[in-house]
Design an enzyme around this catalytic site. Sequence first.
Site, PDB file in Angstrom:
ATOM      1  N   HIS A  48       0.831  -1.222   0.000  1.00  9.06           N
ATOM      2  CA  HIS A  48       0.000   0.000   0.000  1.00  9.06           C
ATOM      3  C   HIS A  48       0.861   1.267   0.000  1.00  9.06           C
ATOM      4  O   HIS A  48       0.434   2.309   0.484  1.00  9.06           O
ATOM      5  CB  HIS A  48      -0.946   0.039   1.201  1.00  9.06           C
ATOM      6  CG  HIS A  48      -1.698  -1.231   1.425  1.00  9.06           C
ATOM      7  ND1 HIS A  48      -2.943  -1.480   0.869  1.00  9.06           N
ATOM      8  CD2 HIS A  48      -1.371  -2.360   2.121  1.00  9.06           C
ATOM      9  CE1 HIS A  48      -3.353  -2.692   1.237  1.00  9.06           C
ATOM     10  NE2 HIS A  48      -2.403  -3.248   1.973  1.00  9.06           N
ATOM     11  N   SER A  84      15.041  21.764 -16.658  1.00  6.89           N
ATOM     12  CA  SER A  84      13.848  22.547 -16.963  1.00  6.89           C
ATOM     13  C   SER A  84      14.273  23.839 -17.653  1.00  6.89           C
ATOM     14  O   SER A  84      15.345  24.374 -17.371  1.00  6.89           O
ATOM     15  CB  SER A  84      13.104  22.861 -15.675  1.00  6.89           C
ATOM     16  OG  SER A  84      12.356  24.048 -15.800  1.00  6.89           O
ATOM     17  N   LYS A 104      16.009  21.978 -11.482  1.00 10.23           N
ATOM     18  CA  LYS A 104      15.329  20.712 -11.775  1.00 10.23           C
ATOM     19  C   LYS A 104      16.219  19.649 -12.422  1.00 10.23           C
ATOM     20  O   LYS A 104      17.103  19.954 -13.203  1.00 10.23           O
ATOM     21  CB  LYS A 104      14.132  20.941 -12.707  1.00 10.23           C
ATOM     22  CG  LYS A 104      12.961  21.670 -12.102  1.00 10.23           C
ATOM     23  CD  LYS A 104      12.311  20.940 -10.930  1.00 10.23           C
ATOM     24  CE  LYS A 104      11.594  19.693 -11.336  1.00 10.23           C
ATOM     25  NZ  LYS A 104      10.408  19.970 -12.144  1.00 10.23           N
ATOM     26  N   GLU A 110       9.867   8.420 -17.427  1.00  9.30           N
ATOM     27  CA  GLU A 110       8.492   8.863 -17.674  1.00  9.30           C
ATOM     28  C   GLU A 110       8.030   8.485 -19.082  1.00  9.30           C
ATOM     29  O   GLU A 110       6.882   8.103 -19.288  1.00  9.30           O
ATOM     30  CB  GLU A 110       8.387  10.380 -17.482  1.00  9.30           C
ATOM     31  CG  GLU A 110       8.472  10.788 -16.026  1.00  9.30           C
ATOM     32  CD  GLU A 110       8.625  12.293 -15.858  1.00  9.30           C
ATOM     33  OE1 GLU A 110       7.852  12.874 -15.121  1.00  9.30           O
ATOM     34  OE2 GLU A 110       9.527  12.882 -16.493  1.00  9.30           O
TER      35      GLU A 110
END
Length: 476
Positions: free
Chosen positions: A156, A277, A283, A290
């Site tokens: 979980h 970024s 970043k 992804e």
Amino acid sequence: MKLWGGRFTRELAGDAATFLNSLPFDARLYRQDIKGSIAHARMLGRQGIITTDETETLVSGLNEILEEIESGKLCPEEGVEEDIHSFIEARLVEKVGDAGKKLHTARSRNDQVATDFRLYLKEESCDLRDKLLLLISALMERAEKSKDLIMPGYTHLQRAQPVTFAHHLLAYCEMLRRDYGRLEDCLGRMDLSPLGAGALAGTTFPVDREFAAQELGFRGICSNTLDAVSDRDYAAEFLFALSLIMMHLSRFCEELILWSSSEFKFVEMDDAYTTGSSIMPQKKNPDMAELIRGRTGRVYGHLVSLLTILKGLPLAYNKDLQEDKEAVFDAADTVKGCVSMMVPLVSTLQVNRKRMRQAAGGDFTNATDLADYLVRRGVPFRDAHGIVGQVVLRCIEEQKCLEELPLEEYKEFSPKFAPDLYEFIDISACVARRSVPGGPAPDAVDQALEALHDWLGKRRRKRRDGSLASRQHCQH
Ligand code: ARG
């Protein structure tokens, strides 16, 4: 010139021709198409359906076309024909004249395209399996180095029990091993030759289907001619196997993405495989992971698309089947790209051992072990669970971990607690005790790695022997 112009009084409309044209994408089947035609021509010659001279003319013409395409002299994508089969046949007739017109004796584009497609998928399956082996060994290498690296295992997404990073990586090895097996199984079923099925009802010529199959390296022939030209379940199965590979990669990528967040800080991906970024100078984004996660959707889409194309088709061939190719081509390209990209993502990954170890020690991941401690002293597990639950509650109130609670307080909950409990619930001891086969303990990981090495060695040998054999057959 159309292959089928005779019966028509008017030319196909330009927009209709563009609409049905598959050459821009099925051009990539040129090798399989030529291979298939060579086998067919040899079979025709052997059976006396065409002469030996004609066979030789056809085979050398086809080989020349292959060379012209491979050297870039001839570009199928730029052809005006409606598909790769018409393109090659037209070039052949141009080259060798009348003999070329005999190639299509006892054959239809329906058994031809089904043959090409199976040959293509067989090669893609081998290629992809090789790539899976590379990824599995990259994971094993990392696992080898992380046998003593303790991290929290989750259920979980809540810290549950301590495991080792090696154990976590080996879980993915198992998934990929099954993926490999699924590709092998699927290959076994698709490895049959449709040639000789003709348009749908076979042929009246005395063809030798077995010979053509052998020439092409198939293990046998499709048993029913209607099925041979209309079956694409091997492609759907292949897409399903690919979808599962992507599902596995996607879960792993999701973990890498989570773990590289400041909230986790378990890993850092290499600069060479992350991006920045355009506005936020600080970043470091896990774009590769992804994209792999994102491309999973694309591959699932192709599976659903093919299943939907097939579901309403009456036997035998229907033009809808032409839609199978782009789905399979794109899925295979995508999955091969993703599996290959995972390899450096895994091998360049930096792991924050301290953070992982720290996280493994927090949130009472050793509570089950404390209950097990009581069980070993004769307390039934259900009672032990209840007692430790109360101990945990006390610790939460006093903002302590289990190791910090004094023995006197433990005694309030059960007289069975003794000083050796602290040693027993030490996180490293908790992991080391989990030495069941397949477990996270370094010993169990060693055994798992050994079994994986065996498996990998066998596959590599099999692949080497297999590619030697298939090179003899069809030079791929
Ligand atoms: N381009 C077609 C396909 O991919 C080849 C088969 C054509 N057969 C036919 N009967 N029109 O399916």
